[in-house]
Write a protein that holds these residues in place. Sequence first.
Motif, PDB file in Angstrom:
ATOM      1  N   ASP A   1     -26.644  24.521  52.371  1.00 22.99           N
ATOM      2  CA  ASP A   1     -27.363  25.756  52.719  1.00 22.99           C
ATOM      3  C   ASP A   1     -26.416  26.945  52.821  1.00 22.99           C
ATOM      4  O   ASP A   1     -26.785  28.081  52.506  1.00 22.99           O
ATOM      5  N   SER A   2     -25.200  26.693  53.247  1.00 27.37           N
ATOM      6  CA  SER A   2     -24.242  27.766  53.484  1.00 27.37           C
ATOM      7  C   SER A   2     -23.795  28.454  52.193  1.00 27.37           C
ATOM      8  O   SER A   2     -23.278  29.570  52.230  1.00 27.37           O
ATOM      9  N   VAL A   3     -23.972  27.801  51.055  1.00 25.94           N
ATOM     10  CA  VAL A   3     -23.511  28.385  49.792  1.00 25.94           C
ATOM     11  C   VAL A   3     -24.641  28.627  48.811  1.00 25.94           C
ATOM     12  O   VAL A   3     -24.420  29.214  47.740  1.00 25.94           O
TER      13      VAL A   3
ATOM     14  N   PHE B   1     -23.066  30.103  45.178  1.00 24.67           N
ATOM     15  CA  PHE B   1     -22.220  29.202  44.389  1.00 24.67           C
ATOM     16  C   PHE B   1     -23.053  28.523  43.317  1.00 24.67           C
ATOM     17  O   PHE B   1     -24.248  28.258  43.508  1.00 24.67           O
ATOM     18  N   THR B   2     -22.418  28.232  42.195  1.00 25.14           N
ATOM     19  CA  THR B   2     -23.073  27.516  41.115  1.00 25.14           C
ATOM     20  C   THR B   2     -22.155  26.425  40.599  1.00 25.14           C
ATOM     21  O   THR B   2     -21.008  26.704  40.222  1.00 25.14           O
ATOM     22  N   ILE B   3     -22.654  25.206  40.598  1.00 22.18           N
ATOM     23  CA  ILE B   3     -21.898  24.094  40.056  1.00 22.18           C
ATOM     24  C   ILE B   3     -22.389  23.818  38.637  1.00 22.18           C
ATOM     25  O   ILE B   3     -23.593  23.918  38.348  1.00 22.18           O
ATOM     26  N   SER B   4     -21.467  23.491  37.762  1.00 22.83           N
ATOM     27  CA  SER B   4     -21.838  23.191  36.382  1.00 22.83           C
ATOM     28  C   SER B   4     -20.832  22.189  35.824  1.00 22.83           C
ATOM     29  O   SER B   4     -19.792  21.926  36.448  1.00 22.83           O
ATOM     30  N   ARG B   5     -21.154  21.656  34.663  1.00 20.85           N
ATOM     31  CA  ARG B   5     -20.249  20.701  34.051  1.00 20.85           C
ATOM     32  C   ARG B   5     -20.213  20.890  32.542  1.00 20.85           C
ATOM     33  O   ARG B   5     -21.200  21.305  31.933  1.00 20.85           O
ATOM     34  N   ASP B   6     -19.065  20.578  31.971  1.00 20.66           N
ATOM     35  CA  ASP B   6     -18.888  20.585  30.525  1.00 20.66           C
ATOM     36  C   ASP B   6     -18.280  19.239  30.176  1.00 20.66           C
ATOM     37  O   ASP B   6     -17.060  19.053  30.277  1.00 20.66           O
TER      38      ASP B   6
ATOM     39  N   THR C   1     -14.884  18.401  32.434  1.00 22.61           N
ATOM     40  CA  THR C   1     -14.578  19.370  33.486  1.00 22.61           C
ATOM     41  C   THR C   1     -15.847  19.779  34.232  1.00 22.61           C
ATOM     42  O   THR C   1     -16.902  19.948  33.635  1.00 22.61           O
ATOM     43  N   VAL C   2     -15.676  19.927  35.531  1.00 19.76           N
ATOM     44  CA  VAL C   2     -16.738  20.433  36.395  1.00 19.76           C
ATOM     45  C   VAL C   2     -16.260  21.747  37.000  1.00 19.76           C
ATOM     46  O   VAL C   2     -15.081  21.890  37.320  1.00 19.76           O
ATOM     47  N   TYR C   3     -17.181  22.667  37.162  1.00 22.65           N
ATOM     48  CA  TYR C   3     -16.828  23.986  37.662  1.00 22.65           C
ATOM     49  C   TYR C   3     -17.600  24.306  38.935  1.00 22.65           C
ATOM     50  O   TYR C   3     -18.682  23.788  39.183  1.00 22.65           O
ATOM     51  N   LEU C   4     -17.012  25.189  39.708  1.00 21.42           N
ATOM     52  CA  LEU C   4     -17.705  25.756  40.858  1.00 21.42           C
ATOM     53  C   LEU C   4     -17.501  27.256  40.808  1.00 21.42           C
ATOM     54  O   LEU C   4     -16.410  27.750  41.087  1.00 21.42           O
ATOM     55  N   GLN C   5     -18.536  27.951  40.403  1.00 24.43           N
ATOM     56  CA  GLN C   5     -18.497  29.410  40.368  1.00 24.43           C
ATOM     57  C   GLN C   5     -18.923  29.922  41.736  1.00 24.43           C
ATOM     58  O   GLN C   5     -20.024  29.619  42.196  1.00 24.43           O
ATOM     59  N   MET C   6     -18.064  30.696  42.353  1.00 24.75           N
ATOM     60  CA  MET C   6     -18.320  31.184  43.697  1.00 24.75           C
ATOM     61  C   MET C   6     -18.395  32.700  43.676  1.00 24.75           C
ATOM     62  O   MET C   6     -17.544  33.365  43.066  1.00 24.75           O
ATOM     63  N   SER C   7     -19.382  33.244  44.317  1.00 23.63           N
ATOM     64  CA  SER C   7     -19.507  34.687  44.403  1.00 23.63           C
ATOM     65  C   SER C   7     -19.849  35.090  45.826  1.00 23.63           C
ATOM     66  O   SER C   7     -20.211  34.247  46.652  1.00 23.63           O
ATOM     67  N   THR C   8     -19.734  36.379  46.094  1.00 27.19           N
ATOM     68  CA  THR C   8     -19.978  36.909  47.438  1.00 27.19           C
ATOM     69  C   THR C   8     -19.244  36.064  48.474  1.00 27.19           C
ATOM     70  O   THR C   8     -19.813  35.601  49.470  1.00 27.19           O
ATOM     71  N   LEU C   9     -17.972  35.875  48.226  1.00 26.97           N
ATOM     72  CA  LEU C   9     -17.182  35.021  49.107  1.00 26.97           C
ATOM     73  C   LEU C   9     -17.036  35.662  50.486  1.00 26.97           C
ATOM     74  O   LEU C   9     -16.877  36.877  50.617  1.00 26.97           O
ATOM     75  N   LYS C  10     -17.077  34.811  51.485  1.00 24.30           N
ATOM     76  CA  LYS C  10     -16.985  35.266  52.869  1.00 24.30           C
ATOM     77  C   LYS C  10     -15.566  35.040  53.381  1.00 24.30           C
ATOM     78  O   LYS C  10     -14.896  34.089  52.968  1.00 24.30           O
ATOM     79  N   PRO C  11     -15.118  35.868  54.319  1.00 23.17           N
ATOM     80  CA  PRO C  11     -13.760  35.706  54.845  1.00 23.17           C
ATOM     81  C   PRO C  11     -13.550  34.320  55.433  1.00 23.17           C
ATOM     82  O   PRO C  11     -14.401  33.790  56.140  1.00 23.17           O
ATOM     83  N   ALA C  12     -12.410  33.751  55.118  1.00 24.76           N
ATOM     84  CA  ALA C  12     -12.083  32.426  55.641  1.00 24.76           C
ATOM     85  C   ALA C  12     -10.583  32.229  55.502  1.00 24.76           C
ATOM     86  O   ALA C  12      -9.932  32.847  54.656  1.00 24.76           O
TER      87      ALA C  12
END
Length: 124
Positions: free
Chosen positions: A62-64, A68-73, A78-89
């Motif tokens: 729920d937090s992402v 975030f979008t997970i995809s695979r090729d 290869t598997v990808y994790l596209q992350m946007s609107t990243l929060k401070p951490a």
Amino acid sequence: QVQLVESGGGLVQAGGSLRLSCASTGRPVSNYAMGWFRQAPGKEREYVAAINWSGSNTYYADSVKGRFTISRDDAKNTVYLQMSTLKPAGAVVYYCALKMSSGNYRSDHDYGYWGQGTQLTVST
């Protein structure tokens, strides 16, 4: 034998985007579901996202969700994790993993192979 190697981490500003990659060597991962988890210092590892073996279904914490979008090729293993609107951490390590059973996507116990992780820091 499967070896998973994550890459793409680094330092990014809050609100920015980044794409993580997880490349598999050895056994092809095309017949397996894959997942991403993360672990912050002093905290337990937590589930982030998963994708089924065909790529037709994706699942998110729920937090992402929506960011975030997970995809695979599978041609590139290869598997990808596209992350946007990243929060401070602080320094959070992201791990990819190969799912070995048909259990809950959110449970790290159902994943048999793990990468070494890639660190992401999101600054304010």
